[in-house]
Design an enzyme around this catalytic site. Structure first.
Site, mmCIF file in Angstrom:
data_model
loop_
_atom_site.group_PDB
_atom_site.id
_atom_site.type_symbol
_atom_site.label_atom_id
_atom_site.label_comp_id
_atom_site.label_asym_id
_atom_site.label_seq_id
_atom_site.Cartn_x
_atom_site.Cartn_y
_atom_site.Cartn_z
ATOM 1 N N GLY A 43 33.312 -28.594 -16.436
ATOM 2 C CA GLY A 43 34.461 -29.174 -16.880
ATOM 3 C C GLY A 43 35.664 -29.225 -16.403
ATOM 4 N N ASN A 86 37.123 -31.280 -14.335
ATOM 5 C CA ASN A 86 37.544 -32.804 -14.363
ATOM 6 C C ASN A 86 38.037 -32.945 -15.705
ATOM 7 O OD1 ASN A 86 37.302 -34.563 -11.817
ATOM 8 N ND2 ASN A 86 35.485 -33.715 -11.880
ATOM 9 N N ARG A 103 15.702 -41.102 -26.024
ATOM 10 C CA ARG A 103 17.248 -41.197 -25.636
ATOM 11 C C ARG A 103 18.087 -41.965 -26.639
ATOM 12 N NH1 ARG A 103 18.379 -40.128 -20.272
ATOM 13 N NH2 ARG A 103 16.500 -39.264 -19.094
ATOM 14 N N ARG A 131 23.523 -37.012 -18.158
ATOM 15 C CA ARG A 131 22.549 -37.495 -18.636
ATOM 16 C C ARG A 131 22.609 -38.991 -18.461
ATOM 17 N NH1 ARG A 131 18.202 -35.259 -20.242
ATOM 18 N NH2 ARG A 131 17.659 -36.672 -22.027
ATOM 19 N N HIS A 158 32.346 -40.135 -9.585
ATOM 20 C CA HIS A 158 31.240 -39.943 -8.805
ATOM 21 C C HIS A 158 31.690 -39.334 -7.591
ATOM 22 C CE1 HIS A 158 27.326 -40.268 -6.943
ATOM 23 N NE2 HIS A 158 27.877 -40.723 -6.060
ATOM 24 N N ASP A 195 25.791 -45.071 -11.273
ATOM 25 C CA ASP A 195 26.470 -45.073 -10.082
ATOM 26 C C ASP A 195 26.944 -46.435 -9.441
ATOM 27 O OD1 ASP A 195 26.953 -42.323 -10.351
ATOM 28 O OD2 ASP A 195 25.272 -41.940 -9.030
ATOM 29 N N ALA A 205 40.321 -33.595 -4.751
ATOM 30 C CA ALA A 205 40.672 -35.153 -4.840
ATOM 31 C C ALA A 205 40.247 -35.582 -6.289
ATOM 32 C CB ALA A 205 39.918 -35.944 -3.961
ATOM 33 N N GLU A 206 39.332 -35.317 -6.980
ATOM 34 C CA GLU A 206 38.688 -35.739 -8.069
ATOM 35 C C GLU A 206 39.704 -35.624 -9.328
ATOM 36 O OE1 GLU A 206 34.587 -34.922 -9.268
ATOM 37 O OE2 GLU A 206 34.081 -34.430 -7.357
HETATM 38 C C1 GRF Z 1 32.158 -33.454 -10.029
HETATM 39 O O1 GRF Z 1 31.901 -33.404 -8.782
HETATM 40 C C2 GRF Z 1 31.594 -34.832 -10.774
HETATM 41 O O2 GRF Z 1 32.309 -35.878 -9.866
HETATM 42 C C3 GRF Z 1 30.169 -34.809 -10.845
HETATM 43 O O3 GRF Z 1 30.046 -33.641 -11.264
HETATM 44 C C4 GRF Z 1 30.908 -32.724 -11.201
HETATM 45 C C5 GRF Z 1 31.408 -32.197 -12.351
HETATM 46 O O4 GRF Z 1 32.387 -31.048 -11.949
HETATM 47 N N1 GRF Z 1 29.870 -36.090 -11.274
HETATM 48 P P1 GRF Z 1 33.210 -30.455 -13.406
HETATM 49 O O5 GRF Z 1 32.312 -30.243 -14.482
HETATM 50 O O6 GRF Z 1 34.068 -31.772 -13.552
HETATM 51 O O7 GRF Z 1 33.863 -29.444 -12.832
#
Ligand code: GRF
Length: 216
Positions: free
Chosen positions: A14, A16, A68, A94, A112, A148, A176-177
């Site tokens: 988590g 991000n 699902r 998922r 992504h 994606d 960068a994310e």
């Molecule tokens: C990130 O690299 C995101 O782009 C990918 O999974 C990873 C998740 O990392 N989809 P976090 O849980 O946000 O640390």
């Protein structure tokens, strides 16, 4: 300004999610994080969310077996209970069914770890190194039923180094994310992103603020 009510869906650490939570603390940020939900009860990010004072829910996919849609109906109910406007996937592992994606059409974002449409799927950093690309990065896009894919809101580019390993590259892409996801959610929540023929058109983007070249 009415702030959009955002749920973040996670499956793991988590980081991000934390970047979005921190960005949304700013009083002028156009979104508030009202819920962090995980499909895994052991997701480390749930504890971070609680520590940040955010409501959390676990909708354990394992309890729904292979069904699902029943898992997604439970997820949908949690989102409705928190009066969620927008959903951000952040390391949510998922695949969502077309039923769920259509129900939340143009209201789900995903991050992504690659410059889409290159390197969809998993192990993006190892595959980028194997392909010998010189520029790699991350993409925030609107979710469509195909994995994606979907209109791109923002991208961040990272230069690949000769001595990079998947782990070292992942670390710089992740940094960068953490910059680009809050930026993309801001643009989206402000209503500055218009979907036109499968692409995102960003209003008033005189400076290309949906593009980020991360200095090395
Ligand atoms: C990130 O690299 C995101 O782009 C990918 O999974 C990873 C998740 O990392 N989809 P976090 O849980 O946000 O640390």
């Amino acid at each position: 300004m009415s702030r959009k009510r955002v749920a973040i869906l996670i499956s793991g650490r988590g980081s991000n999610m934390t970047a979005l939570v921190e960005a949304a603390r700013a009083p002028d940020y156009p979104a508030e994080i009202v819920l962090v939900a995980s499909n895994r009860p052991d997701a480390a990010g749930l504890a971070s969310a609680r520590a940040a004072g955010i409501a959390t829910e676990t909708v354990d996919h394992a309890r729904h077996g292979k069904d699902r849609e029943s898992f997604e109906r439970a997820l949908d109910a949690a989102l409705a209970a928190h009066r969620v406007d927008l959903v951000c996937l952040a390391g949510f592992m998922r695949l969502l069914t077309p039923w769920f994606v259509r129900r939340w059409e143009a209201r789900i974002l995903n991050i992504h770890p690659a410059l889409l449409p290159a390197f969809k799927g998993t192990d993006t950093h190892a595959r980028a190194l194997a392909a010998g690309v010189k520029i790699h990065g991350a993409t925030v896009h609107v979710v469509v039923p195909e994995m994606d894919s979907g209109p791109i809101i923002a991208q961040a580019a990272v230069a690949v180094r000769e001595d990079d390993t998947p782990a070292s590259l992942a670390e710089r892409v992740l940094a960068a994310e953490h910059r680009i996801y809050p930026l993309a959610l801001k643009l989206f929540a402000e209503g500055r992103v218009r979907l036109v023929e499968g692409r995102c058109v960003i209003a008033d983007a005189a400076a290309p603020d949906a593009t980020l070249l991360v200095p090395q």
